[in-house]
Design a protein around this motif. Sequence first.
Motif, PDB file in Angstrom:
ATOM      1  N   PRO A 259     108.433 -20.079  11.559  1.00 36.13           N
ATOM      2  CA  PRO A 259     109.599 -19.788  12.378  1.00 36.13           C
ATOM      3  C   PRO A 259     109.434 -20.098  13.862  1.00 36.13           C
ATOM      4  N   GLY A 260     108.244 -20.468  14.291  1.00 38.66           N
ATOM      5  CA  GLY A 260     107.990 -20.644  15.715  1.00 38.66           C
ATOM      6  C   GLY A 260     108.827 -21.742  16.343  1.00 38.66           C
ATOM      7  N   THR A 261     109.126 -21.584  17.616  1.00 34.98           N
ATOM      8  CA  THR A 261     109.896 -22.603  18.329  1.00 34.98           C
ATOM      9  C   THR A 261     109.039 -23.831  18.610  1.00 34.98           C
ATOM     10  N   GLU A 262     107.722 -23.663  18.694  1.00 38.97           N
ATOM     11  CA  GLU A 262     106.801 -24.780  18.891  1.00 38.97           C
ATOM     12  C   GLU A 262     106.189 -25.172  17.559  1.00 38.97           C
ATOM     13  N   ARG A 263     106.146 -26.473  17.297  1.00 35.96           N
ATOM     14  CA  ARG A 263     105.481 -26.972  16.088  1.00 35.96           C
ATOM     15  C   ARG A 263     104.004 -27.146  16.415  1.00 35.96           C
ATOM     16  N   GLU A 264     103.188 -26.165  15.995  1.00 37.29           N
ATOM     17  CA  GLU A 264     101.777 -26.191  16.339  1.00 37.29           C
ATOM     18  C   GLU A 264     100.960 -25.521  15.245  1.00 37.29           C
ATOM     19  N   TRP A 265      99.713 -25.966  15.117  1.00 39.03           N
ATOM     20  CA  TRP A 265      98.770 -25.413  14.141  1.00 39.03           C
ATOM     21  C   TRP A 265      97.652 -24.743  14.924  1.00 39.03           C
ATOM     22  N   LEU A 266      97.787 -23.430  15.078  1.00 40.91           N
ATOM     23  CA  LEU A 266      96.776 -22.634  15.764  1.00 40.91           C
ATOM     24  C   LEU A 266      96.228 -21.617  14.776  1.00 40.91           C
ATOM     25  N   ILE A 267      94.921 -21.591  14.593  1.00 38.70           N
ATOM     26  CA  ILE A 267      94.309 -20.749  13.570  1.00 38.70           C
ATOM     27  C   ILE A 267      93.312 -19.785  14.203  1.00 38.70           C
ATOM     28  N   ARG A 268      93.061 -18.698  13.464  1.00 34.45           N
ATOM     29  CA  ARG A 268      92.028 -17.729  13.864  1.00 34.45           C
ATOM     30  C   ARG A 268      91.006 -17.634  12.731  1.00 34.45           C
ATOM     31  N   ASP A 269      89.731 -17.865  13.058  1.00 32.75           N
ATOM     32  CA  ASP A 269      88.672 -17.781  12.054  1.00 32.75           C
ATOM     33  C   ASP A 269      88.378 -16.327  11.697  1.00 32.75           C
ATOM     34  N   HIS A 270      87.980 -16.111  10.444  1.00 34.55           N
ATOM     35  CA  HIS A 270      87.547 -14.782  10.011  1.00 34.55           C
ATOM     36  C   HIS A 270      86.329 -14.369  10.837  1.00 34.55           C
ATOM     37  N   PRO A 271      86.358 -13.189  11.451  1.00 35.59           N
ATOM     38  CA  PRO A 271      85.255 -12.808  12.353  1.00 35.59           C
ATOM     39  C   PRO A 271      83.892 -12.705  11.671  1.00 35.59           C
ATOM     40  N   ASP A 272      83.876 -12.456  10.352  1.00 41.76           N
ATOM     41  CA  ASP A 272      82.591 -12.347   9.655  1.00 41.76           C
ATOM     42  C   ASP A 272      81.955 -13.706   9.377  1.00 41.76           C
ATOM     43  N   HIS A 273      82.739 -14.761   9.460  1.00 44.42           N
ATOM     44  CA  HIS A 273      82.236 -16.073   9.046  1.00 44.42           C
ATOM     45  C   HIS A 273      82.361 -17.153  10.119  1.00 44.42           C
ATOM     46  N   ALA A 274      82.958 -16.816  11.251  1.00 40.10           N
ATOM     47  CA  ALA A 274      83.182 -17.822  12.296  1.00 40.10           C
ATOM     48  C   ALA A 274      81.880 -18.439  12.805  1.00 40.10           C
ATOM     49  N   TRP A 275      80.762 -17.716  12.679  1.00 39.04           N
ATOM     50  CA  TRP A 275      79.477 -18.197  13.183  1.00 39.04           C
ATOM     51  C   TRP A 275      79.050 -19.525  12.566  1.00 39.04           C
ATOM     52  N   ILE A 276      79.577 -19.829  11.376  1.00 37.61           N
ATOM     53  CA  ILE A 276      79.122 -21.026  10.668  1.00 37.61           C
ATOM     54  C   ILE A 276      79.389 -22.290  11.487  1.00 37.61           C
ATOM     55  N   ARG A 277      80.444 -22.284  12.292  1.00 39.04           N
ATOM     56  CA  ARG A 277      80.746 -23.472  13.102  1.00 39.04           C
ATOM     57  C   ARG A 277      79.580 -23.791  14.049  1.00 39.04           C
ATOM     58  N   GLY A 278      78.909 -22.756  14.544  1.00 39.49           N
ATOM     59  CA  GLY A 278      77.805 -22.965  15.461  1.00 39.49           C
ATOM     60  C   GLY A 278      76.588 -23.604  14.824  1.00 39.49           C
ATOM     61  N   SER A 279      76.518 -23.587  13.481  1.00 39.96           N
ATOM     62  CA  SER A 279      75.377 -24.187  12.785  1.00 39.96           C
ATOM     63  C   SER A 279      75.575 -25.670  12.499  1.00 39.96           C
TER      64      SER A 279
END
Length: 303
Positions: A259-279
Amino acid sequence: MTSTQHQRHHLPAGTAADGPYAVDIGPDSAGWGHAGLRVIDLSPDGSHTFATGDSEWIVLPLSGGCTVATEGEHFELHGRRNVFTGVTDFVYVPRDARATIASGTGGRFALTGARCARRLPARYGPASGVPVELRGRGSCSRQVNNFAAAGVFPCDKLIAVEVLTPGGNWSSYPPHKHDEHRPGEESELEEIYYFEIAAHDSTPGLGYQRVSPSGPGHGTDVLAEVRGGDAVLIPDGWHGPSIAAPGHDMYYLNVMAGPGTEREWLIRDHPDHAWIRGSWPDQPLDPRLPRYTPPSAPSVPAR
């Protein structure tokens, strides 16, 4: 998770069929407001005419090529042999229009759609214009074909991409969500996953999809064994991982709108697993990727 939740959100091949469509998911049947997906099989010299109604649509060949006639224009889509062999061209069809898809050799075609307000012009998207992104590293390596990503191809509401996950890898990982409007941080988007799984010789493939609740009122809870032709509906919640069984590459088509007025893909990582990106910087990219690239493709670095 409840049996009712599983049945409502995991749609095995054939269970979402209606009329000419092998898959027919719309806002009304999904119980939400925006995103839709249809998949149709055409026999050689077959054709199909549809009205777009209040939604914009992209005609995307999954296998085979076709022509699309709409708004007084005639577009030829070269298509591809299947989703594991190449990036495809596609056609955008506006709301309040009629379109005819015809295929001399036959094939399977996806219609990715979203309810929208603006009526944009019909137009062709070449395969050479699809940015191919290599996302993740190690066993989280996957390929994303951003054919209708936000900021790539103009639509009013529709966001759609393809993801290829080599056998044995995890994608949609770390689990993430986009079910709340948080300016600059998270966008509210419904999402459909449609799966094709590569066979090994004559043995059909399989994979797994997880969706877990993100909080009170956001209670989607699914652990599904998925096979070719299955769909999973994600109105809310953490989604991921999408797991490809060893020996069976996984393809999924993501269709998103909100429903947003802006067409955008913004996501939030699960806090328990976000660390994996750092590896990931310390791991190599899976050497099986890219699975393919379009001719003269714009490249996107691995991340």
